[in-house]
Structures are given as structure tokens and as C-alpha cells.
Write an enzyme that holds these catalytic residues in place. Structure first.
Site, PDB file in Angstrom:
ATOM      1  CG  ASP A  62      -2.019  -1.013   1.191  1.00 55.68           C
ATOM      2  OD1 ASP A  62      -1.970  -1.900   0.316  1.00 55.68           O
ATOM      3  OD2 ASP A  62      -2.929  -0.931   2.035  1.00 55.68           O
ATOM      4  CE  LYS A 100      -4.981   2.083   3.007  1.00 57.84           C
ATOM      5  NZ  LYS A 100      -3.819   1.413   3.640  1.00 57.84           N
ATOM      6  CE  LYS A 145      -6.598  -1.294   3.003  1.00 59.43           C
ATOM      7  NZ  LYS A 145      -5.246  -1.855   3.273  1.00 59.43           N
TER       8      LYS A 145
END
Length: 223
Positions: free
Chosen positions: A98, A160, A188
Site C-alpha cells: 500500500d 485506497k 480500498k
């Protein structure tokens, strides 16, 4: 059946999309043991940790869950080569990464650098999953759509929402991300998600993964 329908029918299935998280910079090894034990006990999708704890998390969960490490955390301002080097040191221990997009380049309208940064990291990540954090709570709707578009152009698998330092994520931010990307790029949602109801709102808006340090509380709110 859609993900939303599945979760409404069987709320306990929420564990399958939760990345259970501890990225506290002062997290101890004992706390990472607790995190990974919870991942295995409840069946969460992943354990998310800072790079320092990636090897430990990998040893603890083995092939029973994913390990995720954060890259360029928490502001994304590192040089692309530094992010690539970070990835290369972690690939042996992680399944997903991430990253944080270059927020300074984005704020300065330097879209080319933002895209090239994501591309550089994706090149290092290879076939593993890359999510890119845009810190949506700090952006307006137009900026969120633009950031999501740039992340998709860079080749990330997920956009995300947030690292959680600029306030909680709102479902409207997830919806704005969905407006900016195609159907093959996933979302996400993370940042201030503490209950099943909040997680379901994120899924209804378009999220397919939930990041939370409150994974256990989210599951227990379904019981």
C-alpha cells in the site's frame, strides 16, 4: 450476488475483505503478534504493518493470510527510487503493498510525476497487488476524481482512500473515486471505519476492501 448483497445476507463474511491493520510507528512486536493472531483467528484477508514488521508478520501468518506493507508512508513525498528500493527489500515477505501517492507533486498539479511515481512502484511490485493511497479526506470531490484517475493511469490495482491522519473516510469519497476509475480498478476504504454498518456503507459506495485497525470490533458488531 453483489458483494453488498452477500454482506447483507451474511454479515460475518465481512472478515474476508478486511485488511486488519497496525501501522502505529511505535507498535511493538507483542502488538504485531496480537494483530496476526487476530488475523488468523477471525479469518481476515490481511495483516497490514510498517516495513519494519513485515518479516515478523510473514513468519506469523505464513500462507494463511496476506501480509501488506505500507510504502512511502505516510505522506508519499519520498523519491520514486526510494519507494522502489523499499519495495524491493520487502517483496520476499509481503503479498501486497500500500503506497502513498506523491502528495506534494499532486498539490502542485504535477500530474506526470504522480503517474510516473505509481508506475515506478508498480514496476517494482510486479505481479503482486499494489494499492495507492490518495488521502481523500484532505481533497474535494474533483481532486479525488483526479487523483483516482492518475493512480489508475499509473497501473495500481486499487485506489485506497486514506492513511487515517486527516480525518475519517466518508462514503462520498469512495463514490468519487469510483467516478474517476474504470471497473477493473478496485477501491480500498480505510480511515475511521469501526463498525459493520460503516464498512457496509463503504461497500455500497464501491469499495471491495476495508482497511481498519478495528477489524475485531467490526466483526463483533455483526454478532
Amino acid at each position: 450476488m453483489s458483494l453488498q448483497d452477500t454482506l447483507e445476507t451474511d454479515p460475518g463474511q465481512i472478515v474476508s475483505i478486511i485488511d486488519h491493520t497496525n501501522v502505529d510507528p511505535t507498535a511493538t512486536e507483542a502488538e504485531i503478534h496480537d494483530l496476526c493472531e487476530a488475523v488468523l483467528e477471525y479469518g481476515f484477508c490481511s495483516a497490514v504493518v510498517v516495513p519494519y514488521h513485515a518479516e515478523l508478520a510473514s513468519e506469523l501468518v505464513g500462507d494463511r493470510a496476506n501480509v501488506v506493507a505500507v510504502i512511502g508512508f505516510p505522506y508519499g513525498i519520498q523519491h520514486s527510487n526510494a519507494k522502489r528500493a523499499e519495495v524491493e527489500e520487502l517483496l520476499e515477505h509481503v503479498d501486497e503493498l500500500d503506497m502513498v501517492l506523491n502528495r506534494t507533486a499532486f498539490a502542485n498539479g504535477d500530474d506526470e510525476t504522480v503517474v510516473d511515481d505509481v508506475k515506478a512502484v508498480k514496476d517494482a511490485v510486479g505481479e503482486k497487488t499494489l494499492k495507492c493511497i490518495i488521502e481523500s479526506p484532505a481533497l474535494n470531490r474533483s481532486e479525488i476524481r483526479r487523483a483516482a484517475e492518475l493512480v489508475e493511469r499509473g497501473g495500481a490495482d486499487f485506489v485506497k482512500t486514506a492513511v487515517g491522519y486527516d480525518g475519517p473516510t466518508d462514503p462520498d469519497e469512495v463514490a468519487a473515486i469510483r467516478e474517476g476509475i474504470g471497473p477493473d480498478t478496485q477501491i480500498k476504504a480505510s480511515g475511521g471505519i469501526d463498525t459493520f454498518e460503516q464498512a457496509l456503507e463503504m461497500v455500497a459506495a464501491g469499495a471491495t476492501r476495508i482497511g481498519a485497525s478495528s477489524g475485531v470490533a467490526i466483526y463483533e458488531s455483526t454478532q
